[in-house]
Design an enzyme around this catalytic site. Structure first.
Site, PDB file in Angstrom:
ATOM      1  N   THR A 109       0.840  -1.201   0.000  1.00 44.36           N
ATOM      2  CA  THR A 109       0.000   0.000   0.000  1.00 44.36           C
ATOM      3  C   THR A 109       0.870   1.245   0.000  1.00 44.36           C
ATOM      4  OG1 THR A 109      -1.939  -0.991   1.090  1.00 44.36           O
ATOM      5  CG2 THR A 109      -1.815   1.383   1.058  1.00 44.36           C
ATOM      6  N   TRP A 151       0.717 -10.065   3.651  1.00 46.28           N
ATOM      7  CA  TRP A 151       0.188  -9.372   2.473  1.00 46.28           C
ATOM      8  C   TRP A 151       0.888  -9.912   1.217  1.00 46.28           C
ATOM      9  CZ3 TRP A 151      -1.308  -7.272   6.903  1.00 46.28           C
ATOM     10  CH2 TRP A 151      -2.362  -6.375   6.946  1.00 46.28           C
ATOM     11  N   ASN A 197      -3.860 -11.593   2.994  1.00 48.77           N
ATOM     12  CA  ASN A 197      -4.719 -10.422   3.054  1.00 48.77           C
ATOM     13  C   ASN A 197      -5.429 -10.135   1.734  1.00 48.77           C
ATOM     14  OD1 ASN A 197      -5.503  -7.821   4.567  1.00 48.77           O
ATOM     15  ND2 ASN A 197      -4.667  -7.045   2.633  1.00 48.77           N
ATOM     16  N   GLU A 198      -6.755 -10.154   1.787  1.00 50.08           N
ATOM     17  CA  GLU A 198      -7.629  -9.756   0.682  1.00 50.08           C
ATOM     18  C   GLU A 198      -7.323 -10.479  -0.624  1.00 50.08           C
ATOM     19  OE1 GLU A 198      -7.322  -5.503   0.553  1.00 50.08           O
ATOM     20  OE2 GLU A 198      -8.504  -5.227   2.367  1.00 50.08           O
ATOM     21  N   GLU A 335     -10.522  -5.564   9.259  1.00 49.13           N
ATOM     22  CA  GLU A 335      -9.936  -4.313   8.775  1.00 49.13           C
ATOM     23  C   GLU A 335     -11.069  -3.378   8.422  1.00 49.13           C
ATOM     24  OE1 GLU A 335      -6.558  -4.441   6.043  1.00 49.13           O
ATOM     25  OE2 GLU A 335      -7.379  -2.683   5.002  1.00 49.13           O
ATOM     26  N   ARG A 457     -14.966   3.516   2.571  1.00 49.15           N
ATOM     27  CA  ARG A 457     -15.677   2.412   1.930  1.00 49.15           C
ATOM     28  C   ARG A 457     -16.429   1.644   3.012  1.00 49.15           C
ATOM     29  NH1 ARG A 457     -10.338   0.582   2.218  1.00 49.15           N
ATOM     30  NH2 ARG A 457      -9.797   1.517   0.221  1.00 49.15           N
TER      31      ARG A 457
END
Length: 782
Positions: A109, A151, A197-198, A335, A457
């Site tokens: 990120t 991640w 992660n995601e 998160e 979001r």
């Protein structure tokens, strides 16, 4: 319990029957005194019919990525003060949970975080700063819950694929070494471990590989130390060394002791060792993405259902899906928040901390991110609970989300239980109540408006909040509570703004456990039997200052505490202190880019490694750096200025980039990818030699008396800029520069960058100015 509370109340001699918010004028008076003012029904808080779900805590994420990068560089006492505001009980945010990134060498990120295993036989449990941060959190709150989540992953796990599940046991082994290393080297017990992660999860990876800490057989045994003795960390070094511009497959060896090596045929030893390390208590949370498909997969697979302890979803918008509830597992917003830490961000946090449970039965909420301690121009600037992005000045800001968090964290603990009687207020807002089962009660009431509580979001459907009176009735074991402490926050205009202000306590003996709050929008009340809350404070930190205009670093540290150099923020690749033992002179202490293969990426990493430092606003600057290319033919290095973006956007970064390559070529480009080429050619450069690179960027164009508006001028062209680049070679005999006559300057005159058409004008190739420029006078500034 009630008698003890009554006695304590009398000892404090609190006989007030109102709770006044100072000049804000908020009141809370017994229902008997204002019954005619209450248009709606009362909200009953009762435990007679049992309790709701167990509360698991409020936390924040460090990582995902490199969000705490600048924090470690803060001087004392400011660094400790920041940590106190985050973790110290009854002082600031007082967080219950700290979730950290398991560094995987990839961009995640706002930067990269280093892996503890860059390569298969490389282990170092002191890289990065997450180990340090977890220890600092534990130092302040020994009961804080620790979580780890990958991640990205180092490239060797993918065996040529951008996929961590090529070898399930190898990836599980990698994650387990991180858990074991946390305990062995730092005495840190990791409580929860995540998957990826995601990103996609692999059912077999979760069931067969990660469940090794539950006694599943067939996993290679760990924790055999090599017999040879090598210092725990090599001596580090200075002077910028070899920023390999393209990662290749060259093997770079690292010598570290106490490696954890895989062994076969020792499952019983594994179980004993893991139990000794406390890993039998490590729980699995999945899948740190959406509620589906993990929830449906668990319902269809009983073994998967058994091994997963918590379903964690990201940015759920306070809602869950039916399948998630049917699993009967703990549900977490693992998160959330991710919003600029203004009062709007604080309103977002205040709303979701209540409504994640009311609407979605989520018993923990974890905010991304812990502290905005990265350059603000990187993606999601200031999206932390507080801001600490100036270690050079010591300046930091305790933002309003810190105090919104305190309304819950200071008056609850993991292991408390929600009451079943929680919900929404008649005219907007919500309330929750929690108890420790021992007579203590905490009530949190929020009235965050739609306009001032939008999270980044997901989309927030419209709702209305208006002025109201809310009457609460305490029943069951709470009916005899004599007194409630009151804490108050009002977000919005500075003239009416209050952050975590303690009001007069609320006396309930003469009101049969009934009280009424007058509520306006964007308010937060905490009413609690606990008297331990506090609004901590320190003297104001130093004033904000821009990054120093003159900055240098020789990386001269024998034993640096952290593996990264101060203020450098890696965006692709990993740059670490390195001692060049072959050079006892000027270049013994260096900073080295250590990756030799692309990691398993989480974001769009660039194809060239890069670390950024400095001020985004700099226009005129000189960059000088000693560099060393390690890889013959394919290796290269660059320095750059005016780099306009980083983080997950780094692949598209623009600026001025000066490159040299081991094949004897140079290049000046306008972007990191190398598509915009200003100049290129041949130069006397080879690998295994030190060079000093200098890049000078100077604004030369002054405009005045323009008939066109400045916005139109900026649209048509960028200011005239002079670029000068120099190369100086170091001799192997005396470590001095060779004659400056061996260097070259490009170009001898100005370079004109025309934004609309990317036009480049050198002295020998003059440009034709567009007709629109005729209305402006300009001259060169030498």
């Amino acid at each position: 319990m009630a008698e003890r509370l009554l006695q304590a109340s009398r000892q404090r001699r609190v006989k007030a029957m109102t709770a006044a918010a100072g000049s804000a004028g908020r009141t809370a008076v017994p229902l008997l005194l204002c019954a005619l003012l209450v248009p709606g029904g009362a909200y009953v808080l009762d435990d007679s019919d049992g309790l709701g779900r167990e509360f698991d805590g409020i936390g924040a994420v460090s990582g995902g990525g490199a969000t705490s990068r600048l924090l470690v560089n803060y001087p004392e006492p400011y660094r400790s003060q920041i940590l106190d505001y985050l973790f110290k009980p009854n002082f600031g945010a007082s967080l219950h949970i700290l979730k950290v990134e398991i560094g995987g060498d990839g961009q995640t990120t706002d930067g990269t975080e280093p892996s503890h295993m860059h390569y298969a036989l490389d282990e170092n449990y002191f890289r990065g700063y997450e180990w340090w941060l977890m220890k600092e959190a534990k130092k302040r709150n020994p009961n804080i819950i620790l979580m780890g989540l990958p991640w990205s992953f180092p490239g060797w796990l993918g065996k040529g694929f951008n996929w961590p599940y090529v070898n399930l046991q190898l990836t599980a082994y990698y994650v387990m070494t991180w858990i074991v290393g946390a305990k062995h080297y730092h005495d840190l017990d990791i409580d929860y471990i995540g998957i990826w992660n995601e990103r996609s999860f692999d059912i077999n990876y979760i069931k067969q590989a990660l469940t090794q800490h539950r006694g599943v057989s067939g996993i290679p045994c760990m924790l055999r130390r090599q017999g040879h003795k090598i210092p725990l960390l090599p001596k580090r070094s200075s002077h910028l060394r070899a920023t390999e511009s393209r990662m290749d497959n060259e093997n770079i060896s690292h010598n570290f002791s106490n490696r954890i090596m895989p062994m076969q045929g020792c499952q019983k030893v594994l179980r004993r060792m893991l139990n000794y390390q406390g890993l039998d208590r490590v729980k699995i949370i999945a899948s740190d993405n959406l509620w589906e498909p993990i929830s449906a997969s668990m319902l269809l697979d009983s073994e998967l259902l058994e091994v997963i302890d918590v379903i964690g979803a990201h940015y759920p918008g306070t809602h869950i899906v039916k399948d998630a509830k049917l699993t009967k597992k703990k549900l977490w917003s693992s998160e959330d928040f991710s919003t600029v830490n203004s009062d709007v961000g604080a309103g977002c946090l205040g709303r979701i901390l209540n409504q994640n449970y009311i609407n979605g039965y989520m018993t923990a909420t974890i905010a991304w991110n812990l502290v905005a301690s990265y350059y603000e121009q990187l993606p999601y600037g200031r999206c932390g609970l507080m801001t600490a992005q100036e270690p050079w000045s010591g300046h930091y800001v305790v933002e309003s989300p810190i105090w919104v968090s305190a309304h819950t964290t200071q008056f609850t603990q993991p292991g408390w239980y929600y009451l079943k009687t929680v919900g929404h207020l008649e005219k907007g807002g919500s309330y929750v109540a929690l108890t420790d089962g021992l007579g203590n009660l905490t009530i949190i009431v929020e009235t965050m408006s739609h306009k001032h509580s939008k999270c980044i979001r997901p989309f927030l459907p419209y709702f209305n909040v208006s002025h109201q009176f809310a009457t609460f009735v305490l029943k069951g074991s709470f009916s005899e509570i004599p007194e409630l402490q009151v804490w108050y926050t009002k977000l919005g205009k500075p003239s009416t703004r209050f952050l975590f202000k303690q009001l007069d306590s609320l006396w309930l003996l003469d009101s049969s456990g009934t009280f009424t709050l007058e509520l306006q929008e964007d308010e937060l009340f905490t009413l609690t039997t606990l008297t331990t809350g506090g609004k901590g404070s320190y003297p104001l930190p130093p004033k904000s200052q821009p990054f120093p205009r003159i900055y240098k670093d020789d990386f001269d540290f024998d034993y640096p505490f952290f593996s990264e150099a101060p203020n450098f923020a890696d965006q692709t690749g990993v740059f670490e202190y390195f001692t060049n033992i072959e050079d006892p002179g000027e270049h013994r202490f260096t900073l080295r880019q250590v990756l030799n293969q692309r990691p398993i990426t989480w974001a769009a990493d660039a194809y060239n490694t890069i670390s950024i430092i400095g001020d985004y606003k700099w226009s005129n600057l000189t960059v000088t750096c000693d560099v060393y290319i390690e890889t013959p033919e394919k290796g290269g290095v660059f320095i750059a200025g005016r780099v306009n973006k980083g983080g997950i956007l780094i692949r598209g970064a623009r600026g001025v980039f000066f490159w040299i390559f081991a094949n004897g070529t140079y290049r000046v480009t306008g972007d990191l990818a190398g598509w915009i080429i200003y100049a290129l050619g041949h130069v006397d450069v080879t690998a295994k030699t030190w060079y000093t690179l200098t890049l000078i960027i100077k604004l030369l164009l002054r405009l005045w008396n323009c008939v066109l508006p400045w916005s139109e001028v900026r649209r048509m062209f960028a200011p005239l800029t002079r670029l000068a680049v120099h190369i100086k070679k170091w001799t192997s005999e005396n470590h001095f520069y060779t004659s400056s006559r061996g260097a070259f300057v490009f170009p001898p005159g100005p370079v004109l960058l025309w934004h609309a058409e990317r036009q480049v004008c050198l002295d020998e190739h003059p440009c034709e100015f567009p007709e629109e420029w005729l209305g402006c006078h300009w001259n060169a500034l030498l």
